[in-house]
Design a protein around this motif. Structure first.
Motif, short mmCIF file in Angstrom:
data_model
loop_
_atom_site.label_atom_id
_atom_site.label_comp_id
_atom_site.label_asym_id
_atom_site.label_seq_id
_atom_site.Cartn_x
_atom_site.Cartn_y
_atom_site.Cartn_z
N ALA A 87 2.46 0.91 2.92
CA ALA A 87 1.54 0.93 4.07
C ALA A 87 0.32 1.80 3.83
O ALA A 87 -0.78 1.44 4.21
N SER A 89 -1.10 2.84 1.06
CA SER A 89 -1.76 2.73 -0.23
C SER A 89 -1.52 4.05 -0.98
O SER A 89 -0.39 4.53 -1.01
N LEU A 118 -5.13 4.09 -7.22
CA LEU A 118 -4.78 2.67 -7.12
C LEU A 118 -3.26 2.60 -6.97
O LEU A 118 -2.53 3.02 -7.86
N PRO A 119 -2.78 2.11 -5.83
CA PRO A 119 -1.33 2.20 -5.56
C PRO A 119 -0.48 1.37 -6.51
O PRO A 119 0.70 1.66 -6.70
N ASN A 120 -1.07 0.33 -7.12
CA ASN A 120 -0.28 -0.51 -8.03
C ASN A 120 0.07 0.23 -9.32
O ASN A 120 0.88 -0.26 -10.11
N ILE A 121 -0.52 1.41 -9.52
CA ILE A 121 -0.17 2.17 -10.73
C ILE A 121 1.33 2.47 -10.75
O ILE A 121 1.94 2.55 -11.81
N MET A 123 3.70 0.55 -10.11
CA MET A 123 4.38 -0.55 -10.78
C MET A 123 4.12 -0.49 -12.29
O MET A 123 5.00 -0.76 -13.10
N GLU A 135 5.55 -10.41 -13.70
CA GLU A 135 4.64 -10.45 -12.54
C GLU A 135 4.52 -9.08 -11.86
O GLU A 135 5.49 -8.34 -11.78
N ASN A 136 3.34 -8.79 -11.35
CA ASN A 136 3.09 -7.58 -10.55
C ASN A 136 2.38 -8.01 -9.27
O ASN A 136 1.33 -8.65 -9.33
N ALA A 137 2.94 -7.66 -8.12
CA ALA A 137 2.21 -7.90 -6.87
C ALA A 137 2.47 -6.76 -5.91
O ALA A 137 3.62 -6.33 -5.75
N LEU A 138 1.41 -6.24 -5.31
CA LEU A 138 1.56 -5.19 -4.31
C LEU A 138 0.91 -5.63 -3.00
O LEU A 138 -0.29 -5.93 -2.95
N PHE A 139 1.72 -5.67 -1.95
CA PHE A 139 1.23 -6.02 -0.62
C PHE A 139 1.12 -4.75 0.22
O PHE A 139 2.03 -3.93 0.19
N ILE A 140 0.02 -4.64 0.96
CA ILE A 140 -0.13 -3.52 1.88
C ILE A 140 0.20 -4.02 3.28
O ILE A 140 -0.53 -4.86 3.82
#
Lengths: 210, 383, 88
Positions: A87, A89, A118-121, A123, A135-140
């Motif tokens: 939520a 980030s 960057l919140p995907n870091i 992952m 695959e990498n996906a980040l949903f906020i």
């Protein structure tokens, strides 16, 4: 598909499949708690100490989730995917970076801070640690959304974009922290498949709210 | 499985507020990257592609109240509005979903030196996304994707998966980011900014240009909504991780190779079918080498490749969408756009860089992106 | 400042700035390679040392490629500071 393991970290407690695996009442701030949780794994990984809070939380959750699982041996590394939700980030480290630039007399933006804005870091850190190329996906999302997670992963599995998945929710904002991660695998790859819950939205929610 | 068509597009960058303006300037080799001497953004001068704030304000004022929306929200709303107004997509329908791609959204609201009237929670990306979707009267919870520089391509892939499954009829996929002191200072600390217009794949490339902008791609399963001759389909895509380093590109290109080969598999095509690649091409030394290695390994050496970063910089969360819509327009017009800034070949594998405006019939195009966190993504569009 | 004194100071600063947990200043051999096989620092660490030099010593390094030679070891770095620092 089955949920073969779940890990939940919040309120100074780490549970794995609903069993407490680490708990402490000695430390009450997040950074100390997560460090103690990491040390309880007896792992040597100096990079951990360089991570921001969000990555540390996701990393420790993933270490418990994948402990003794050798999933990198059982699946092609490019077929192990990560699907995360969050939520806030990277709000805490965002504020830290903002502080390094706000005062022009003391203007020293730090690359080691900035990269974590960057919140995907989080992952990326898990992929580096485990050599996952999938695959990498980040949903906020405002709140953990089991339905969104389930629907997306189901399509990705049906399209053979991944064979196994590490999925869930990891959020930190000041002292409010929570990570809830699931390991999702096909029945055919699991010997004692009857022991595990079926991967569906209702079961995800059940595990989350236990 | 439902086919997914591209039924509307827009791009907003320093080059203009419509896709037509972008195509016109790109055909004429006009770059929007300029030397910026703005002490608010950065203490020293630097090169970037910025949108004229006065023009943005004027444009937005014709559709909404500029005082009620942040610059980031205005930019994305305006882009979506311009894409929607020429389409038959009903933005307010419960069968339409808004998907937002951004890295930092309203991050400028964290700056405590500047007062503003916006509620503090607008800094959360899900909240900013709600503002955008509600502007169009859409009541579905918008989906936000924040995967660093691959966000736009991941958003298109996610929208395609969602529409394939029949969950919605239409997706309004909007991506964008604004130039802020926050981001400029960070990239400067990485010493990754160029001292001029960036030079993708060039022997003398020395870094990237930041850009601000937004792009919109309208996707629909309703084939009746599009002109059959001009219809472009999303065939499929994939993403991957380098599993190597959180900021440095892979030295082998493995991650991007996996994303590209998986995307081709998803689209049921082979390397021989690909007519053009819109690369990420940030013009940092390591990134462009990494891409060349991945394309080489995927058997795509002879396929023309360009990077559009020299025209409007690296638009971060907008990049995957803005560059896709421009490349789709190129596909429709049978044109390959020049790689602005490129002069002398300078990457480690012999890939084919588009170095002038070229006519070519294209049936399948590949769009890729790579970003911090070691992430890569690829998507294939077809005529 | 003498070389030895500066080396001790740098070892502490680098451990702190780069979050080298569980490492003591005396663990870092002043002649050990900082990058690659030696201490195993990476590209972000190199950029962090650039920030450290500017913040604590007023030395600006514009081209990160220069770092490769300047950051060869703690001793090389100390000598670079001693010859490049402006008198305060």
């Amino acid at each position: 598909m089955l949920i073969t393991r779940s890990v939940h970290i919040t309120h100074q407690r780490i549970t794995c499949d609903n069993q407490t695996v680490f708990e402490t009442s000695d430390v009450n701030i997040f950074t100390e708690f997560i460090k103690a949780g990491f040390k309880s794994l007896n792992a040597t990984y100096p990079k951990f100490y360089k991570m921001d809070s969000l990555s540390k939380l996701a990393f420790v959750a993933s270490e418990f989730l994948l402990r003794d699982q050798d999933i990198a041996q059982r699946y092609a590394p490019e077929s192990i995917g990560l699907v995360f939700q969050n939520a806030a980030s990277s709000i805490d480290i965002d504020k830290d970076h903002q502080l390094t630039i706000q005062d022009r007399a003391n203007y020293f933006p730090s690359p080691a801070l900035f990269v974590y804005t960057l919140p995907n870091i989080m992952m990326g850190e898990i992929c580096i640690r485990n050599k996952f190329f999938g695959e990498n996906a980040l949903f906020i999302t405002e709140k953990f959304d089991a339905e969104l997670l389930y629907n997306h992963i189901t399509v990705m599995l049906a399209k053979h974009k991944m064979d196994a998945c590490i999925a869930g929710w990891t959020n930190v904002e000041q002292e409010q922290y929570e990570s809830f991660l699931l390991l999702i695998e096909p029945e055919t790859m699991v010997s004692n498949s009857k022991e595990f819950r079926t991967f569906d939205a209702a079961n995800i929610l059940k595990l989350y709210t236990i | 499985m439902h086919n997914v068509f591209v039924v509307g597009q827009n791009a907003i960058t320093s080059l203009g507020f419509t896709l037509a303006e972008h195509i016109d300037k790109i055909k004429n080799n006009i770059s929007g990257v300029k030397r910026i001497d703005d002490k608010v953004l950065f203490p020293e001068s630097f090169y970037a592609s910025l949108i004229d704030n006065v023009l943005l304000h004027q444009h937005f004022a014709s559709i909404g109240n500029p005082d009620s929306y942040t610059k980031f929200e205005q930019l994305l709303i305006l882009s979506a509005h311009l894409a929607l107004k020429d389409s038959t997509v009903n933005a307010a329908s419960h069968k339409t979903i808004f998907i937002i791609s951004t890295t930092k959204g309203n991050i400028n609201l964290l700056d405590t030196r500047q007062s503003n009237s916006f509620s503090a929670d607008r800094v959360y990306l899900w909240k900013a996304a709600q503002q955008i979707a509600r502007f169009f009267g859409n009541n579905n919870t918008p989906i936000v994707i924040s995967n660093a520089c691959i966000s736009g391509v991941v958003a298109i892939n996610f929208a395609n998966d969602l529409l394939n499954s029949g969950a919605y009829d239409n997706a309004v996929v909007i991506g964008g980011d604004i130039a802020t002191e926050f981001v400029v200072s960070g990239f400067q600390s990485f010493k990754s900014m160029s001292f001029g217009i960036c030079k993708p794949f060039d022997a003398h490339r020395d870094g990237l240009n930041l850009g601000e902008g937004a792009g919109t791609i309208l996707l629909s399963t309703q084939a009746a909504d599009c002109d059959a001759k001009q219809s472009i389909k999303v065939l499929g895509g994939a993403s991957s991780n380098d599993a190597n380093h959180i900021s440095g590109p892979s030295r082998t290109g493995d991650g991007l190779y996996f994303a590209v080969t998986k995307a081709m598999k998803q689209a049921s095509i082979t390397a021989q079918d690909v007519d053009f690649i819109s690369a990420h091409g940030t013009a940092t030394p390591f990134n462009d080498d990494m891409e060349a290695k991945a394309f080489h390994r995927a058997g795509l050496c002879d396929v023309p490749i360009n990077s559009l970063k020299g025209y409007f910089g690296h638009t971060l969360g907008g990049a995957g969408i803005i560059e896709s819509v421009i490349s789709i327009q190129g596909m429709k017009e049978n044109l390959l756009f020049n790689t602005m800034g490129y002069e002398e070949f300078g990457v480690e594998e012999p890939v084919t860089i588009v170095d002038h405006l070229t006519e070519k019939e294209q049936n399948y195009i590949l769009k890729t992106a790579s970003g911090f966190g070691g992430c890569n993504a690829a998507v294939i569009f077809a005529k | 400042m003498e070389e030895k004194e500066l080396i001790d100071k740098l070892r502490k600063e680098i451990i702190q700035q780069l979050n080298l947990e569980d490492m003591n200043p005396e663990d870092i051999d002043p002649d050990l390679a900082l990058f690659g096989e030696g201490l195993g620092l990476d590209s972000i660490d190199a950029l962090e040392i650039i920030v450290l030099l500017e913040k604590n010593y007023g030395i600006k390094i514009e081209d990160p490629k220069q770092g490769k030679t300047i950051f060869a070891s703690i001793r090389v770095l100390a000598n670079y500071i001693l010859t490049h620092q402006k008198p305060q």
